[in-house]
Design an enzyme around this catalytic site. Structure first.
Site, short mmCIF file in Angstrom:
data_model
loop_
_atom_site.label_atom_id
_atom_site.label_comp_id
_atom_site.label_asym_id
_atom_site.label_seq_id
_atom_site.Cartn_x
_atom_site.Cartn_y
_atom_site.Cartn_z
N GLY A 1 59.18 38.68 43.39
CA GLY A 1 58.49 37.52 42.82
C GLY A 1 58.37 37.66 41.31
O GLY A 1 59.32 37.40 40.56
N TRP B 1 61.26 32.68 42.63
CA TRP B 1 60.56 32.23 41.43
C TRP B 1 59.25 31.52 41.74
O TRP B 1 58.46 31.23 40.85
CB TRP B 1 61.46 31.31 40.59
CG TRP B 1 62.67 31.99 40.02
CD1 TRP B 1 63.04 33.30 40.19
CD2 TRP B 1 63.67 31.40 39.18
NE1 TRP B 1 64.21 33.56 39.51
CE2 TRP B 1 64.62 32.40 38.89
CE3 TRP B 1 63.87 30.12 38.67
CZ2 TRP B 1 65.74 32.16 38.09
CZ3 TRP B 1 64.98 29.87 37.88
CH2 TRP B 1 65.90 30.89 37.58
N LYS B 2 59.04 31.18 43.00
CA LYS B 2 57.82 30.47 43.42
C LYS B 2 57.64 29.22 42.56
O LYS B 2 58.62 28.61 42.14
CB LYS B 2 56.62 31.42 43.37
CG LYS B 2 56.89 32.72 44.14
CD LYS B 2 55.67 33.57 44.35
CE LYS B 2 56.05 34.81 45.11
NZ LYS B 2 54.92 35.68 45.41
N SER C 1 55.33 43.20 45.06
CA SER C 1 55.17 43.93 43.80
C SER C 1 56.31 44.92 43.51
O SER C 1 56.08 46.00 42.96
CB SER C 1 53.81 44.66 43.76
OG SER C 1 52.76 43.72 43.84
N GLY D 1 52.10 40.07 44.84
CA GLY D 1 51.45 39.59 43.62
C GLY D 1 50.19 40.36 43.26
O GLY D 1 49.43 39.95 42.39
N GLU E 1 57.35 41.79 53.99
CA GLU E 1 56.48 41.63 52.82
C GLU E 1 55.03 41.78 53.25
O GLU E 1 54.41 40.79 53.71
CB GLU E 1 56.68 40.24 52.20
CG GLU E 1 58.08 40.00 51.71
CD GLU E 1 58.09 38.95 50.59
OE1 GLU E 1 58.64 39.26 49.53
OE2 GLU E 1 57.55 37.86 50.78
N HIS F 1 57.57 32.42 54.28
CA HIS F 1 56.89 33.22 53.26
C HIS F 1 55.38 33.18 53.51
O HIS F 1 54.84 32.15 53.92
CB HIS F 1 57.23 32.68 51.86
CG HIS F 1 56.78 33.61 50.78
ND1 HIS F 1 55.47 33.66 50.35
CD2 HIS F 1 57.44 34.57 50.08
CE1 HIS F 1 55.36 34.59 49.42
NE2 HIS F 1 56.54 35.17 49.24
N GLU G 1 52.99 32.82 51.62
CA GLU G 1 52.26 31.76 50.91
C GLU G 1 52.40 30.43 51.65
O GLU G 1 51.49 29.60 51.62
CB GLU G 1 52.75 31.67 49.46
CG GLU G 1 52.21 32.85 48.64
CD GLU G 1 53.11 33.32 47.51
OE1 GLU G 1 54.01 32.58 47.09
OE2 GLU G 1 52.91 34.46 47.05
#
Ligand code: PGA
Length: 259
Positions: free
Chosen positions: A237, A12-13, A216, A176, A170, A98, A100
């Site tokens: 995500g 869910w970030k 995605s 995203g 990923e 991750h 990010e």
């Protein structure tokens, strides 16, 4: 039945609020009162909502995960979340490495490796993310990057501990962005990662290790990706934030995993 059970995990970030997180979790729990034969389902909400989400999925088969954890023992580390805290809410998984985190929090493979060891030591299962950036992909360096990330992140991880790890491939350029790796492109990296495990550990471990695809994934592309023989599920995500978008991905995992 496939040898490896699929895992469809929602990341869910930094999304949702208390109300929407609780509703989303309850909506999924409602649909997942009983195990699906082909796939396991997990959700990874923001840490402040773990209590509410954990209560909302009680009595369902939905599993819980954290989005990150500290490599330190509990103590004076402002803002950090210890594995123990995730375990307090019955988290089974924690996402580590991750892109990010790597990008915005300067997490190196060495940091990820320390987190992997701490999470495993405390009893969590790890969803370890690896993947190349756009320029690395364009330079043909995907496998070099994956090799470096796997070597660094898994340093000194024993074969026994590897059983508690799920790898998520990923590609950063697909996260995203709406751009997805083609099934063939993703499969090629998954084969590389499985072979990497076979070489560094052994072929039996490589056969049982689950390798998820992330970037995605949505209802429209889930089935074609998950059908690839070395793709064992998805880390999702955006499309995990609405039950009606996440559910078809779960169904795709169950279909593939049951065949
Ligand atoms: P996305 O994110 O599905 O929104 O691309 C995937 C992820 O970062 O795990």
């Amino acid at each position: 039945m496939r040898a490896r059970r699929q895992l469809v995990a929602g990341n869910w970030k930094m999304n949702t609020n208390l109300k929407s997180a609780t509703e989303l979790a309850a909506g999924l729990a409602e649909k997942l009162k009983q195990d699906l034969p082909g796939t396991e389902v997990a959700i990874c909400p923001p840490a402040p909502y773990l209590a509410a989400v954990s209560a909302a999925i009680a009595g369902s088969v939905v599993k819980l995960g954290g989005q990150d954890c500290s490599f330190e023992e509990p103590g004076a580390f402002t803002g950090e979340v210890a594995p123990e805290m995730l375990l307090d809410f019955s988290c089974r998984y924690v996402i580590l490495g991750h892109s990010e985190r790597r990008q915005y929090h300067a997490e190196t493979d060495a940091v990820v490796n320390k987190k992997v060891h701490m999470a495993l030591k405390k009893g969590l299962h790890v969803i370890l993310c690896v993947g190349e950036k756009l320029e690395e992909m364009e330079a043909g360096a995907t496998e070099t990057v994956l090799d470096r990330q796997m070597t660094g992140s898994l340093a000194s991880v024993t074969p026994e501990d590897l059983a508690k790890i799920v790898v998520a491939y990923e590609p950063v350029w697909a996260i995203g962005t709406g751009k997805t790796a083609t099934p063939a492109q993703a499969e090629k990296s998954h084969v590389f990662l499985r072979q990497w495990i076979a070489n560094r550990y052994n072929p039996q471990i490589a056969e049982t290790l689950r390798i998820l695809y992330g970037g995605s994934v949505k209802a429209a592309n889930a089935l074609e990706l998950l059908q690839m023989p070395n793709i064992d599920g998805a880390l999702v995500g955006n499309a995990s934030l609405k039950v009606d978008q996440f559910w078809p991905i779960i169904e795709a995992g169950n279909t593939v995993g049951s065949n």
